[in-house]
Design a protein around this motif. Structure first.
Motif, PDB file in Angstrom:
ATOM      1  N   GLU A 119       0.840  -1.195   0.000  1.00  0.00           N
ATOM      2  CA  GLU A 119       0.000   0.000   0.000  1.00  0.00           C
ATOM      3  C   GLU A 119       0.874   1.243   0.000  1.00  0.00           C
ATOM      4  N   GLY A 120       0.455   2.224  -0.765  1.00  0.00           N
ATOM      5  CA  GLY A 120       1.192   3.484  -0.767  1.00  0.00           C
ATOM      6  C   GLY A 120       2.505   3.427  -1.522  1.00  0.00           C
ATOM      7  N   GLU A 121       2.697   2.381  -2.328  1.00  0.00           N
ATOM      8  CA  GLU A 121       3.913   2.312  -3.132  1.00  0.00           C
ATOM      9  C   GLU A 121       3.781   3.291  -4.291  1.00  0.00           C
ATOM     10  N   ARG A 122       4.656   4.262  -4.335  1.00  0.00           N
ATOM     11  CA  ARG A 122       4.587   5.253  -5.397  1.00  0.00           C
ATOM     12  C   ARG A 122       5.831   5.155  -6.256  1.00  0.00           C
ATOM     13  N   ILE A 123       5.763   5.904  -7.333  1.00  0.00           N
ATOM     14  CA  ILE A 123       6.964   6.031  -8.150  1.00  0.00           C
ATOM     15  C   ILE A 123       8.004   6.794  -7.345  1.00  0.00           C
ATOM     16  N   GLY A 124       9.208   6.260  -7.307  1.00  0.00           N
ATOM     17  CA  GLY A 124      10.257   6.957  -6.581  1.00  0.00           C
ATOM     18  C   GLY A 124      10.930   7.985  -7.483  1.00  0.00           C
ATOM     19  N   PHE A 125      11.181   9.160  -6.961  1.00  0.00           N
ATOM     20  CA  PHE A 125      11.840  10.174  -7.768  1.00  0.00           C
ATOM     21  C   PHE A 125      13.307  10.280  -7.387  1.00  0.00           C
ATOM     22  N   ALA A 126      14.107  10.659  -8.368  1.00  0.00           N
ATOM     23  CA  ALA A 126      15.539  10.759  -8.129  1.00  0.00           C
ATOM     24  C   ALA A 126      15.839  11.939  -7.217  1.00  0.00           C
ATOM     25  N   ALA A 127      16.864  11.786  -6.377  1.00  0.00           N
ATOM     26  CA  ALA A 127      17.235  12.858  -5.474  1.00  0.00           C
ATOM     27  C   ALA A 127      17.695  14.084  -6.264  1.00  0.00           C
ATOM     28  N   SER A 128      18.479  13.807  -7.326  1.00  0.00           N
ATOM     29  CA  SER A 128      18.834  14.930  -8.188  1.00  0.00           C
ATOM     30  C   SER A 128      18.266  14.659  -9.569  1.00  0.00           C
ATOM     31  N   PRO A 129      17.389  15.543 -10.039  1.00  0.00           N
ATOM     32  CA  PRO A 129      16.698  15.300 -11.295  1.00  0.00           C
ATOM     33  C   PRO A 129      17.687  15.187 -12.451  1.00  0.00           C
ATOM     34  N   PRO A 130      17.311  14.619 -13.573  1.00  0.00           N
ATOM     35  CA  PRO A 130      15.970  14.114 -13.856  1.00  0.00           C
ATOM     36  C   PRO A 130      15.725  12.688 -13.357  1.00  0.00           C
ATOM     37  N   THR A 131      14.478  12.425 -13.015  1.00  0.00           N
ATOM     38  CA  THR A 131      14.041  11.065 -12.732  1.00  0.00           C
ATOM     39  C   THR A 131      13.852  10.347 -14.067  1.00  0.00           C
ATOM     40  N   VAL A 132      14.390   9.144 -14.156  1.00  0.00           N
ATOM     41  CA  VAL A 132      14.235   8.395 -15.411  1.00  0.00           C
ATOM     42  C   VAL A 132      13.448   7.108 -15.155  1.00  0.00           C
ATOM     43  N   ILE A 133      12.301   6.997 -15.797  1.00  0.00           N
ATOM     44  CA  ILE A 133      11.479   5.786 -15.649  1.00  0.00           C
ATOM     45  C   ILE A 133      11.541   5.006 -16.954  1.00  0.00           C
ATOM     46  N   MET A 134      11.925   3.768 -16.837  1.00  0.00           N
ATOM     47  CA  MET A 134      12.058   2.930 -18.030  1.00  0.00           C
ATOM     48  C   MET A 134      10.897   1.939 -18.036  1.00  0.00           C
ATOM     49  N   LEU A 135      10.093   1.979 -19.090  1.00  0.00           N
ATOM     50  CA  LEU A 135       8.968   1.052 -19.188  1.00  0.00           C
ATOM     51  C   LEU A 135       9.346  -0.129 -20.056  1.00  0.00           C
ATOM     52  N   VAL A 136       9.208  -1.328 -19.516  1.00  0.00           N
ATOM     53  CA  VAL A 136       9.547  -2.519 -20.295  1.00  0.00           C
ATOM     54  C   VAL A 136       8.356  -3.481 -20.312  1.00  0.00           C
ATOM     55  N   GLY A 137       8.335  -4.366 -21.286  1.00  0.00           N
ATOM     56  CA  GLY A 137       7.246  -5.336 -21.340  1.00  0.00           C
ATOM     57  C   GLY A 137       7.114  -5.964 -22.706  1.00  0.00           C
ATOM     58  N   LEU A 138       6.224  -6.964 -22.805  1.00  0.00           N
ATOM     59  CA  LEU A 138       6.034  -7.667 -24.070  1.00  0.00           C
ATOM     60  C   LEU A 138       5.272  -6.790 -25.061  1.00  0.00           C
ATOM     61  N   GLN A 139       5.247  -7.262 -26.315  1.00  0.00           N
ATOM     62  CA  GLN A 139       4.517  -6.535 -27.346  1.00  0.00           C
ATOM     63  C   GLN A 139       3.021  -6.499 -27.063  1.00  0.00           C
ATOM     64  N   GLY A 140       2.436  -5.333 -27.281  1.00  0.00           N
ATOM     65  CA  GLY A 140       0.980  -5.247 -27.165  1.00  0.00           C
ATOM     66  C   GLY A 140       0.459  -5.194 -25.754  1.00  0.00           C
ATOM     67  N   CYS A 141       1.359  -5.008 -24.765  1.00  0.00           N
ATOM     68  CA  CYS A 141       0.878  -4.944 -23.391  1.00  0.00           C
ATOM     69  C   CYS A 141       0.405  -3.541 -23.067  1.00  0.00           C
ATOM     70  N   GLY A 142       0.728  -2.588 -23.926  1.00  0.00           N
ATOM     71  CA  GLY A 142       0.216  -1.234 -23.739  1.00  0.00           C
ATOM     72  C   GLY A 142       1.244  -0.242 -23.219  1.00  0.00           C
ATOM     73  N   LYS A 143       2.514  -0.438 -23.576  1.00  0.00           N
ATOM     74  CA  LYS A 143       3.559   0.449 -23.068  1.00  0.00           C
ATOM     75  C   LYS A 143       3.404   1.893 -23.533  1.00  0.00           C
ATOM     76  N   THR A 144       3.145   2.044 -24.839  1.00  0.00           N
ATOM     77  CA  THR A 144       3.127   3.396 -25.390  1.00  0.00           C
ATOM     78  C   THR A 144       1.983   4.218 -24.800  1.00  0.00           C
ATOM     79  N   THR A 145       0.797   3.623 -24.759  1.00  0.00           N
ATOM     80  CA  THR A 145      -0.349   4.299 -24.162  1.00  0.00           C
ATOM     81  C   THR A 145      -0.048   4.628 -22.701  1.00  0.00           C
ATOM     82  N   LEU A 146       0.570   3.672 -22.044  1.00  0.00           N
ATOM     83  CA  LEU A 146       0.843   3.860 -20.624  1.00  0.00           C
ATOM     84  C   LEU A 146       1.871   4.966 -20.378  1.00  0.00           C
ATOM     85  N   ALA A 147       2.839   5.081 -21.291  1.00  0.00           N
ATOM     86  CA  ALA A 147       3.851   6.136 -21.149  1.00  0.00           C
ATOM     87  C   ALA A 147       3.156   7.492 -21.069  1.00  0.00           C
ATOM     88  N   ALA A 148       2.176   7.690 -21.948  1.00  0.00           N
ATOM     89  CA  ALA A 148       1.446   8.955 -21.962  1.00  0.00           C
ATOM     90  C   ALA A 148       0.633   9.130 -20.684  1.00  0.00           C
TER      91      ALA A 148
END
Lengths: 441, 341
Positions: free
Chosen positions: A89-118
């Protein structure tokens, strides 16, 4: 499609009348049903096995209280256990102490990465970040174009780079981020049909090149038994920090959530619930547990309603109803509030006990609601306040103005008059609606 | 030909087969007789391949009754019986599409028996009715539908190439007017297959795009029109209605069209796949399934459940990422690939 689990367990426990302790035999019979429910929800069969084993011993000997039926008692034990397993519970995206925060989205084809990025960019932008989307899928046809279009909906800029080498693109995006004043980068990486070395190599090299703050595995919420394999391999090779489940706006029960959580131990952070850029929800273990068990989702519904319905506004309305001052303007307001909760058929789906088959015949005609809005908006203020004055020529004008027919306008007026009368009767106590609590001041 | 198909399935189903095989070996090792315990464990193996609880139980019930009636007592016979049962289920669904039913009621799979409910009142598609469809002349129209991200556009690219290689004049229609860059993606596949793409401005009514596409296919003397549609979750009734409208519009312009309505299923899909099949079938009367992304880790057991419960046959299998990676589905090879090396 599935009989309600509550009902099934009710059958199992019919003999037990709400007293005494749960016997091993009763519990075992109940666990059979729960096991099937979990398997039908696509929880990995090994995870199911472990889960049932641990819950079974816990449930045996549990005192059945008088107030609750044994069926509910067992469901509660199972539900609580599921919640603690889904955890985080309450697990959030962690942000970098010194920006920029970089989030890398990985996954199989068609799982919805591009839509999710937006969606993620949209969400975190609201939280005050300045996101940059990075097009690291250099292989799929039109992947970059798709990202550009969904980025427009955020809106957020997209970094394309030279578009040939994914690792290169990611690295130069991160390098240039600070100059551009971006403090959040979301890397949309390429998917593959299945986990192959080439893909993993590319992702591992990207990881080494940009040192992402978080690596999020995007997984299709409809995935079956394979979910475990996929999650494990991504975790082994890259070390994932969190999971985002997509496509949970349909009737998938989302057992993959439990499987992935159980196997990797990584928290699930968000769930995707629709095609629009705002359709991203925080992951709430309680809700997911109910969903996997097929128990409906009242909590979500109440929460959504609370978020959009203004309490003061509701009180004002009620007073108006009593004094018969309810106008078409108010009617329109109400309708808009309802629609802001979710498409109405989605609202209905969240109500437990609503039969899906029934739902299908009761199609909510969103187009008719649009027409209704158009008609009311084409009225003058005076007409909305006092629909009595709507004569033939006014109605004709409204039909023309709203692009509907005279028949439509007549219907709206008629329905409004009826609704007003009905509400007056209910609020003044003239009419008792079974099951509806009486209005009280 | 058959051999190469078998080879393709074998590669695609490698992981599934290994799991089935090691599972069966584990279950059968040291076991002297066939008992309920054995069937319980067999059920687990099927479930782990996404066949689902209900379908697995019915499959095993039939194996059980065969064991009893044939007096089988060697557990080593079980894999063969299981393979035959799965083959029979898949074949029965395929037969339904190409030939009138002739088997006695007792041996019919669940979906064909009158008490089964779904599918019981459907008239099987017969050779005669297929011929009638063909007899209308003009292009063969195939509509490709499915939930988001299953691989519809890719499948269309592969099918287009396949028909082109057979010497047909193929056109593809970009009726996904909703998703970002859908038409661009289809255009790339169309170029790869060397076919022409018709239609689409983003946001247009898909039925009208389909209508225009079919008109121009007829005008240009095309043999096959492949229609790409927007991915949609099967529970969104208004969106399903949109597909029904497309179907109606196509039929009005060209009686018999669409001749095929194919559902693309992601091979990694679990039990929700059955719900997808059911609702798409109810809305559109599917003529088959394309099992996409079957290439190693995926199980694809859901098509066994779909054939068993709903009688929807698998028509094609997507086995990889290149344009040639598609194979016609053959029940025998598929079942064999599941069990043998």
């Amino acid at each position: 499609m599935f009989d309600d689990l509550t009902e099934k367990l009710g059958d199992v426990f019919r003999r037990l009348r709400g007293y005494g302790r749960l016997s091993e035999k009763d519990v075992r019979a109940a666990m059979r049903e729960i096991r099937i429910a979990l398997l039908e929800a696509d929880v990995n069969y090994r995870v199911v096995k472990d889960f049932i084993d641990s819950v079974q011993s816990e449930a045996v000997g549990e005192r059945v209280t008088k107030s609750v039926s044994p069926g509910y008692q067992v469901i509660k034990i199972v539900h609580d256990e599921l919640v603690s397993l889904l955890g985080g519970e309450g697990e959030r995206i962690g942000f970098a102490a010194s920006p920029p925060t970089v989030i890398m989205l990985v996954g199989l084809q068609g799982c919805g990465k591009t839509t999710l990025a937006a969606k993620l960019a949209h969400r975190l932008k609201k939280a005050g970040k300045r996101p940059l989307l990075v097009a690291c899928d250099t292989r799929r046809p039109a992947a970059r174009e798709q990202l550009a279009i969904v980025a427009d909906q955020v809106p957020a800029p997209v970094f394309f780079g030279d578009g040939t080498d994914a690792v290169e693109v990611a690295a130069s995006a991160v390098k240039g981020a600070r100059e551009q004043g971006r403090d959040l980068l979301i890397l949309d990486t390429g998917g593959r049909l299945h986990i192959d070395d080439e893909l993993m190599d590319e992702l591992a090299r990207m990881k080494d090149a940009v040192h992402p703050t978080e690596i999020c595995l995007v997984a299709d919420g409809m995935t079956g038994q394979d979910a475990v394999q996929v999650a494990k391999e991504f975790d082994d090779r890259l070390g994932i920090d969190g999971v985002i489940l997509t496509k949970l706006d349909g009737d998938a029960r989302g057992g993959a959530a439990l499987s992935i959580r159980a196997v990797t131990g990584r928290p699930i952070k968000f769930v995707g619930v629709g095609e629009k850029v705002g359709d991203l929800e925080e992951f709430i273990p309680e809700r997911m547990a109910s969903r996997i068990l097929g128990l409906g989702d009242v909590v979500s519904l109440v929460e959504k309603a609370e978020a959009v319905i203004d309490q003061k506004e509701a009180e004002r309305l009620e007073a108006k109803l009593r004094k018969e001052e309810f106008t078409l303007d108010d009617f329109l307001d109400q309708l808009r509030q309802m629609r802001r909760i979710a498409p109405l058929d989605q609202v209905l789906q969240m109500v437990p006990g609503v039969d899906r088959k029934m739902l299908k015949s009761a199609v909510v005609d969103e187009a008719a609601l649009d027409r209704f809005e158009a008609i009311v908006c084409s009225m003058t203020r005076e007409e909305r306040r006092r629909p009595e004055i709507l004569d033939g020529s006014r109605r004709k004008r409204i039909a023309k103005g709203s692009g509907t027919t005279l028949h439509d306008v007549n219907n709206v007026v008629k329905q409004f008059m009826m609704a007003r009368k009905l509400m007056k009767d209910v609020t003044t106590g003239k009419l008792k609606v079974p099951g509806l609590p009486e209005f009280r001041r | 030909m058959v051999l190469s198909v078998l080879g393709k399935f074998k590669g695609s189903l490698r992981r599934t087969r290994e799991q089935l095989k090691s599972g069966l070996e584990r279950v059968l090792r040291g076991r002297a007789r066939i008992d309920d315990d054995l069937f319980e464990e067999l059920g687990e193996i099927l479930i782990s391949a996404d066949v689902g609880v209900a379908a697995s139980e019915r499959i095993l019930d039939r194996v059980k009754s065969r064991v009893r009636s044939n007096g089988v007592d060697d557990p080593g016979e079980i894999p063969r019986l299981l393979q035959e049962e799965i083959e029979e289920i898949l074949e029965a669904a395929s037969r339904r599409l190409t030939a009138p039913e002739k088997r006695p009621p007792g041996e019919r799979p669940r979906w064909e028996r009158p008490e089964a409910g779904e599918g019981a009142d459907e008239v099987p598609v017969t050779e005669a009715s297929m011929a009638a469809k063909e007899g209308t002349g003009g292009p063969r129209v195939m509509m490709v539908v499915g939930v988001n991200g299953t691989g519809k556009t890719t499948t269309i690219g592969k099918l287009a190439k396949r028909y082109v290689d057979e010497g047909q004049r193929v056109l593809v229609a970009a009726c996904d007017t909703y998703r970002a860059a859908a038409a661009e993606q289809l255009q790339i596949w169309a170029d790869r297959a060397g076919v022409e793409m018709v239609g689409s401005h983003s946001g247009a009514d898909p039925a009208s795009v389909a209508y225009d596409a079919l008109s121009s296919t007829v005008a240009r003397g095309g043999d096959v029109l492949l229609i790409d549609t927007a991915g949609r979750l099967h529970t969104r009734t208004p969106l399903m209605e949109e597909l029904r409208k497309m179907k109606r519009v196509l039929a009005r312009l060209h009686p018999g069209a669409p001749h095929d309505t194919l559902l693309v299923l992601d091979a990694t899909t679990g039990q929700n796949g059955l719900s997808q099949c059911r609702l798409f079938h109810e809305a559109l009367d599917l003529t088959g399934i394309v099992l996409a992304k079957l290439d190693g880790t995926a199980r694809g057991g859901i098509v066994i459940a779909a054939a068993e419960e709903l009688g929807i046959p698998v028509r094609y299998v997507g086995t990889g990422e290149t344009i040639a990676d598609i194979a016609e589905f053959d029940p025998r090879s598929f079942a064999a690939a599941l069990f043998s090396d």
